[in-house]
Design a protein around this motif. Structure first.
Motif, PDB file in Angstrom:
ATOM      1  N   GLN A 192       1.696   9.594  -3.938  1.00 44.38           N
ATOM      2  CA  GLN A 192       2.566   8.560  -3.388  1.00 44.38           C
ATOM      3  C   GLN A 192       1.913   7.181  -3.414  1.00 44.38           C
ATOM      4  O   GLN A 192       2.557   6.183  -3.777  1.00 44.38           O
ATOM      5  CB  GLN A 192       2.969   8.949  -1.967  1.00 44.38           C
ATOM      6  CG  GLN A 192       3.844  10.199  -1.914  1.00 44.38           C
ATOM      7  CD  GLN A 192       3.931  10.808  -0.537  1.00 44.38           C
ATOM      8  OE1 GLN A 192       3.843  10.110   0.465  1.00 44.38           O
ATOM      9  NE2 GLN A 192       4.095  12.120  -0.467  1.00 44.38           N
ATOM     10  N   LYS A 193       0.629   7.126  -3.071  1.00 43.74           N
ATOM     11  CA  LYS A 193      -0.069   5.844  -3.050  1.00 43.74           C
ATOM     12  C   LYS A 193      -0.179   5.251  -4.452  1.00 43.74           C
ATOM     13  O   LYS A 193       0.149   4.073  -4.666  1.00 43.74           O
ATOM     14  CB  LYS A 193      -1.458   6.009  -2.450  1.00 43.74           C
ATOM     15  CG  LYS A 193      -2.247   4.707  -2.366  1.00 43.74           C
ATOM     16  CD  LYS A 193      -3.608   4.922  -1.720  1.00 43.74           C
ATOM     17  CE  LYS A 193      -4.396   3.618  -1.663  1.00 43.74           C
ATOM     18  NZ  LYS A 193      -5.735   3.814  -1.027  1.00 43.74           N
ATOM     19  N   SER A 194      -0.609   6.058  -5.411  1.00 47.33           N
ATOM     20  CA  SER A 194      -0.815   5.537  -6.763  1.00 47.33           C
ATOM     21  C   SER A 194       0.501   5.169  -7.434  1.00 47.33           C
ATOM     22  O   SER A 194       0.587   4.139  -8.124  1.00 47.33           O
ATOM     23  CB  SER A 194      -1.580   6.550  -7.619  1.00 47.33           C
ATOM     24  OG  SER A 194      -0.848   7.759  -7.760  1.00 47.33           O
TER      25      SER A 194
ATOM     26  N   ARG B  60      -3.958  16.313   0.456  1.00 46.25           N
ATOM     27  CA  ARG B  60      -4.321  14.924   0.198  1.00 46.25           C
ATOM     28  C   ARG B  60      -3.805  14.473  -1.163  1.00 46.25           C
ATOM     29  O   ARG B  60      -3.527  13.301  -1.364  1.00 46.25           O
ATOM     30  CB  ARG B  60      -5.843  14.768   0.265  1.00 46.25           C
ATOM     31  CG  ARG B  60      -6.410  14.793   1.678  1.00 46.25           C
ATOM     32  CD  ARG B  60      -7.897  14.589   1.688  1.00 46.25           C
ATOM     33  NE  ARG B  60      -8.586  15.713   1.051  1.00 46.25           N
ATOM     34  CZ  ARG B  60      -9.895  15.768   0.849  1.00 46.25           C
ATOM     35  NH1 ARG B  60     -10.660  14.753   1.218  1.00 46.25           N
ATOM     36  NH2 ARG B  60     -10.447  16.820   0.283  1.00 46.25           N
TER      37      ARG B  60
ATOM     38  N   THR C 287      10.661   6.185   1.975  1.00 47.03           N
ATOM     39  CA  THR C 287       9.297   5.956   2.454  1.00 47.03           C
ATOM     40  C   THR C 287       9.214   4.759   3.397  1.00 47.03           C
ATOM     41  O   THR C 287       8.138   4.215   3.636  1.00 47.03           O
ATOM     42  CB  THR C 287       8.332   5.752   1.268  1.00 47.03           C
ATOM     43  OG1 THR C 287       8.822   4.711   0.407  1.00 47.03           O
ATOM     44  CG2 THR C 287       8.172   7.030   0.466  1.00 47.03           C
TER      45      THR C 287
ATOM     46  N   THR D  11       3.390   4.363  -5.898  1.00 46.46           N
ATOM     47  CA  THR D  11       3.995   3.217  -5.224  1.00 46.46           C
ATOM     48  C   THR D  11       3.467   1.912  -5.807  1.00 46.46           C
ATOM     49  O   THR D  11       4.227   0.949  -5.993  1.00 46.46           O
ATOM     50  CB  THR D  11       3.724   3.263  -3.706  1.00 46.46           C
ATOM     51  OG1 THR D  11       4.318   4.437  -3.148  1.00 46.46           O
ATOM     52  CG2 THR D  11       4.316   2.046  -3.008  1.00 46.46           C
ATOM     53  N   LEU D  12       2.194   1.869  -6.118  1.00 44.43           N
ATOM     54  CA  LEU D  12       1.617   0.676  -6.756  1.00 44.43           C
ATOM     55  C   LEU D  12       2.294   0.400  -8.091  1.00 44.43           C
ATOM     56  O   LEU D  12       2.522  -0.759  -8.462  1.00 44.43           O
ATOM     57  CB  LEU D  12       0.106   0.855  -6.944  1.00 44.43           C
ATOM     58  CG  LEU D  12      -0.739   0.885  -5.673  1.00 44.43           C
ATOM     59  CD1 LEU D  12      -2.192   1.226  -6.003  1.00 44.43           C
ATOM     60  CD2 LEU D  12      -0.663  -0.455  -4.933  1.00 44.43           C
TER      61      LEU D  12
ATOM     62  N   ALA E 280      -0.490  12.702  -0.896  1.00 43.27           N
ATOM     63  CA  ALA E 280      -0.649  11.319  -0.436  1.00 43.27           C
ATOM     64  C   ALA E 280      -1.171  10.440  -1.570  1.00 43.27           C
ATOM     65  O   ALA E 280      -0.765   9.281  -1.697  1.00 43.27           O
ATOM     66  CB  ALA E 280      -1.608  11.269   0.752  1.00 43.27           C
ATOM     67  N   TYR E 281      -2.050  10.991  -2.383  1.00 39.24           N
ATOM     68  CA  TYR E 281      -2.573  10.238  -3.526  1.00 39.24           C
ATOM     69  C   TYR E 281      -1.472   9.932  -4.535  1.00 39.24           C
ATOM     70  O   TYR E 281      -1.389   8.820  -5.068  1.00 39.24           O
ATOM     71  CB  TYR E 281      -3.700  11.024  -4.192  1.00 39.24           C
ATOM     72  CG  TYR E 281      -4.183  10.395  -5.486  1.00 39.24           C
ATOM     73  CD1 TYR E 281      -4.973   9.248  -5.468  1.00 39.24           C
ATOM     74  CD2 TYR E 281      -3.811  10.936  -6.717  1.00 39.24           C
ATOM     75  CE1 TYR E 281      -5.400   8.658  -6.650  1.00 39.24           C
ATOM     76  CE2 TYR E 281      -4.227  10.351  -7.903  1.00 39.24           C
ATOM     77  CZ  TYR E 281      -5.025   9.210  -7.868  1.00 39.24           C
ATOM     78  OH  TYR E 281      -5.426   8.618  -9.045  1.00 39.24           O
TER      79      TYR E 281
END
Length: 360
Positions: free
Chosen positions: A124-126, A118, A167, A128-129, A121-122
């Motif tokens: 990449q998410k953080s 996980r 992505t 990307t912002l 994924a974190y």
């Protein structure tokens, strides 16, 4: 490499980080400069080693040692610890390199049939912002280099474009590549300039040409594909051969020590992608192959080996590579000199790039 530069962070179990230089001092390594993006490329090198492990079904550093993938995962976790419990950094190019490396690590986990984390994924998410925030319409597009927002450049825009392309955000990626082509591509030399600075309300062109800037642009062009991008990729490979090699050779020049100690290795990573890409003309693939192999051969030939082949955590590595392909390590790193992590990662990248190209 992992046995010499790699160590725990503050002796914490389950951590792994690369020492900035050898010989090293634990306290100085914590209080001294923090090279976030060097560690990101260390992750990438470990992923390369992990892919070789898949092919050979043997661990890259011995049966009793952790796998490359496991070390890479520990390193990503340790980067967060060393970066004050966060992945966000003041420099968008640093974050882009870590995002790209983490993407590759996640793919390696999938190929080894181990569950992804996980944490990946974190990341990449953080991040990307962060990239979304830094990629604005100011100056017509592009990505800011740092949170100061006074410089839009190739070092940030190119790896962010490549990340977007990988992505599934092709439109964003293409927009950044188009901006690079319009604003920072040298019309005669065919290579990409460094960036546009905002100073006293005016825009100033930084026309410096660095080897590593060409790498992620090439990667983004290949990832996006399409006739125009592939044509530009072929032209860029030709420009690298023409503009960035040592006279009379197909050896890509070095860019010194410090951050520059990574530059040539980064370019070779993406030239290896071009060498393996069947969509490119055969002559382009041959040129890319020659550039990678010639440079890797020069670095390997110029290595310096310690006589006893022993590796000390506070001493020097068993094998030391030069930061300049044109000069042997015995000259650039004589016995007793401090050896930087960046320059050794560069050689590792070069050798992995060469190994990734089929011999036929």
């Amino acid at each position: 490499m992992t046995r010499s530069f790699g160590r725990r962070l503050l002796f914490l179990p389950g951590t792994h980080i690369g020492a900035v230089s050898l010989p090293s001092n634990t306290l100085k390594s914590i209080s001294g400069p923090w090279h976030y993006w060097w560690q990101a490329h260390y992750v990438d090198c470990l992923v390369d080693a992990g892919r070789r492990e898949l092919a050979s079904k043997t661990k890259f550093d011995g049966a009793s040692r952790p796998s490359a993938g496991r070390l890479a995962s520990r390193l990503v976790t340790t980067i967060r610890l060393r970066n004050l419990l966060r992945f966000v950094n003041d420099y968008y190019d640093d974050m882009a390199w870590l995002a790209l490396a983490t993407l590759r690590l996640e793919k390696l986990a999938e190929e080894t049939k181990k569950p992804g984390r996980r944490r990946n994924a974190y990341v990449q998410k953080s991040l990307t912002l962060q990239f979304d925030s830094a990629s604005t319409d100011h100056l017509g597009g592009g990505t800011f280099w740092s949170t100061k927002r006074d410089f839009k450049n190739t070092p940030a825009t190119a790896p962010v474009a490549l990340y977007y392309a990988r992505t599934g955000h092709q439109e964003r990626a293409q927009s950044l590549v188009t901006w690079l082509n319009n604003k920072l591509l040298h019309p005669e030399r065919g290579v990409y300039l460094d960036g546009l600075r905002i100073s006293n309300g005016k825009t100033e062109l930084d026309a410096a040409i660095y080897t590593y800037n060409q790498g992620p642009v090439l990667g983004a062009l290949l990832e996006l594909g399409g006739e125009d991008n592939l044509r530009r990729a072929a032209l860029l490979v030709d420009a690298v051969e023409r503009e960035l090699t040592l006279p009379g050779t197909q050896v890509v020049r070095g860019d010194g020590t410090g951050d520059g100690g990574l530059f040539t290795g980064i370019l070779l990573r993406y030239l290896a992608l071009a060498a393996r890409d069947a969509r490119l003309p055969a002559t382009t693939r041959e040129t890319a192959t020659s550039l990678v192999r010639s440079t890797a051969d020069a670095l390997w030939t110029g290595r310096r080996e310690n006589q006893n082949q022993a590796t000390s955590r506070r001493g020097t590595p068993a094998i030391v590579f030069s930061f300049d392909p044109q000069r042997p390590a015995s000259e650039t790193y004589p016995v007793g000199a401090a050896v930087e992590l960046s320059t050794q990662l560069q050689a590792w990248m070069a050798l992995e790039a060469a190994a990734s190209i089929p011999s036929n």
